[in-house]
Write an enzyme that holds these catalytic residues in place. Structure first.
Site, PDB file in Angstrom:
ATOM      1  N   HIS A  57     -94.977 -68.571 -29.683  1.00 48.57           N
ATOM      2  CA  HIS A  57     -93.769 -67.923 -30.211  1.00 48.57           C
ATOM      3  C   HIS A  57     -92.546 -68.284 -29.370  1.00 48.57           C
ATOM      4  CE1 HIS A  57     -91.497 -64.999 -32.495  1.00 48.57           C
ATOM      5  NE2 HIS A  57     -91.091 -64.430 -31.378  1.00 48.57           N
ATOM      6  N   ASP A  96     -84.443 -68.111 -38.847  1.00 47.63           N
ATOM      7  CA  ASP A  96     -83.503 -67.597 -37.856  1.00 47.63           C
ATOM      8  C   ASP A  96     -83.147 -68.712 -36.880  1.00 47.63           C
ATOM      9  OD1 ASP A  96     -85.539 -67.743 -35.860  1.00 47.63           O
ATOM     10  OD2 ASP A  96     -86.210 -65.729 -36.361  1.00 47.63           O
ATOM     11  N   LYS A 119     -79.568 -63.803 -39.336  1.00 51.72           N
ATOM     12  CA  LYS A 119     -80.073 -62.452 -39.588  1.00 51.72           C
ATOM     13  C   LYS A 119     -79.869 -61.589 -38.354  1.00 51.72           C
ATOM     14  CE  LYS A 119     -84.793 -62.966 -37.897  1.00 51.72           C
ATOM     15  NZ  LYS A 119     -86.212 -62.827 -38.156  1.00 51.72           N
ATOM     16  N   ASP A 146     -91.278 -70.829 -40.410  1.00 48.77           N
ATOM     17  CA  ASP A 146     -91.330 -69.926 -39.261  1.00 48.77           C
ATOM     18  C   ASP A 146     -92.642 -70.182 -38.526  1.00 48.77           C
ATOM     19  OD1 ASP A 146     -90.504 -68.024 -37.475  1.00 48.77           O
ATOM     20  OD2 ASP A 146     -90.460 -66.363 -38.894  1.00 48.77           O
ATOM     21  N   THR A 151     -95.133 -58.941 -40.916  1.00 50.69           N
ATOM     22  CA  THR A 151     -95.015 -58.020 -42.051  1.00 50.69           C
ATOM     23  C   THR A 151     -94.608 -58.744 -43.330  1.00 50.69           C
ATOM     24  OG1 THR A 151     -92.680 -57.556 -41.604  1.00 50.69           O
ATOM     25  CG2 THR A 151     -94.305 -56.178 -40.482  1.00 50.69           C
ATOM     26  N   GLY A 153     -91.510 -59.279 -44.065  1.00 54.30           N
ATOM     27  CA  GLY A 153     -90.165 -58.836 -44.416  1.00 54.30           C
ATOM     28  C   GLY A 153     -89.106 -59.900 -44.216  1.00 54.30           C
ATOM     29  N   THR A 154     -89.157 -60.589 -43.077  1.00 59.43           N
ATOM     30  CA  THR A 154     -88.174 -61.636 -42.788  1.00 59.43           C
ATOM     31  C   THR A 154     -88.250 -62.758 -43.808  1.00 59.43           C
ATOM     32  OG1 THR A 154     -88.158 -61.169 -40.410  1.00 59.43           O
ATOM     33  CG2 THR A 154     -87.482 -63.375 -41.087  1.00 59.43           C
TER      34      THR A 154
END
Length: 239
Positions: A57, A96, A119, A146, A151, A153-154
């Site tokens: 990450h 992002d 965002k 990504d 979740t 959501g993004t």
């Protein structure tokens, strides 16, 4: 690893397809742990001489170790899949700014332009608010990118923002399908024509949905393990 060390193994390599707690790589608010560093200490203390992992990450996690770390990337696997699909007027979209460098690398592999979604996090949880699409996407197909999906959501917010910006069709790809309990339903009902991930995290039947495609990283890991064992370059895999 401890059992191997106590059995006098000559060398121990920890193959970690998904580095858990990778999101906690810094102290971003008072009185929180840096668990990514703790996991690194646990692996080293248990006896690992080397770590092999995929798409951390945050790249600085490698610095938490005092032993060699080989970070592979699933970008070639994902990019080859979409190259074979032959989608026209495709633009790669980083969800992002943090993932934008990796997105540029993947876009170069595909020979397509890049856009970025601006965002802002709305609180201390994993909810996010999409603000703006930076780049020329109108009338094109979009491929969001990504490193992991938790979740969903993004990713779903990104798809809605892109459609509002004039995109004709949206696809999604990510390395790690962490998938919380709400993610499969959210992604299944999303505008995405296809969600493409790898098998770094095993998925149960409940986590599968109709527009999900799972690609195997086994050949990539297998070749890296072979090269480490034979003392050959791992970096040559990505040249």
């Amino acid at each position: 690893m401890d059992a191997c060390r106590r059995a006098s193994a000559g060398r121990i390599t920890a193959v970690v397809s998904y580095y858990g707690y990778g999101r906690t790589d810094k102290k971003d608010q008072p009185r929180v742990p840096i668990t990514a560093r703790l996991v690194a200490d646990l692996i080293s203390t248990a006896g690992a001489d080397r770590v092999l992992t995929l798409d951390l990450h945050a790249g600085q996690i490698q610095g938490f170790f005092n032993i060699p770390v080989d970070e592979l990337t699933a970008e070639p696997i994902l990019s080859n899949y979409f190259a074979e699909k032959g989608l026209e007027d495709l633009v790669l979209v980083a969800v992002d700014f943090g993932i934008s460098k990796r997105a540029r690398d993947m876009a170069e592999r595909l020979g397509i332009p890049v856009a970025v979604i601006e965002k802002r996090r709305t609180g201390n949880d994993d909810r996010s608010e999409t603000l703006n699409v930076i780049g020329d996407v109108r009338g094109k197909r979009a491929l969001t990118f990504d490193d992991e999906i938790l979740t969903g959501g993004t990713i779903v917010n990104a798809a809605n923002a892109l459609l509002d910006a004039g995109v004709t069709e949206v696809y999604c790809c990510a390395t790690h399908p962490v998938f919380s309990s709400v993610a499969p339903g959210l992604l299944a009902d999303s505008p995405y024509s296809e969600v493409v991930v790898t098998d770094t995290v095993p998925l149960s039947e409940k986590q599968n949905f109709s527009n999900l495609t799972v690609l195997s990283v086994a050949p990539l890991l297998g070749e890296a393990i072979r090269r480490i064992h034979e003392g050959r370059s791992v970096g040559e895999l990505f040249q």
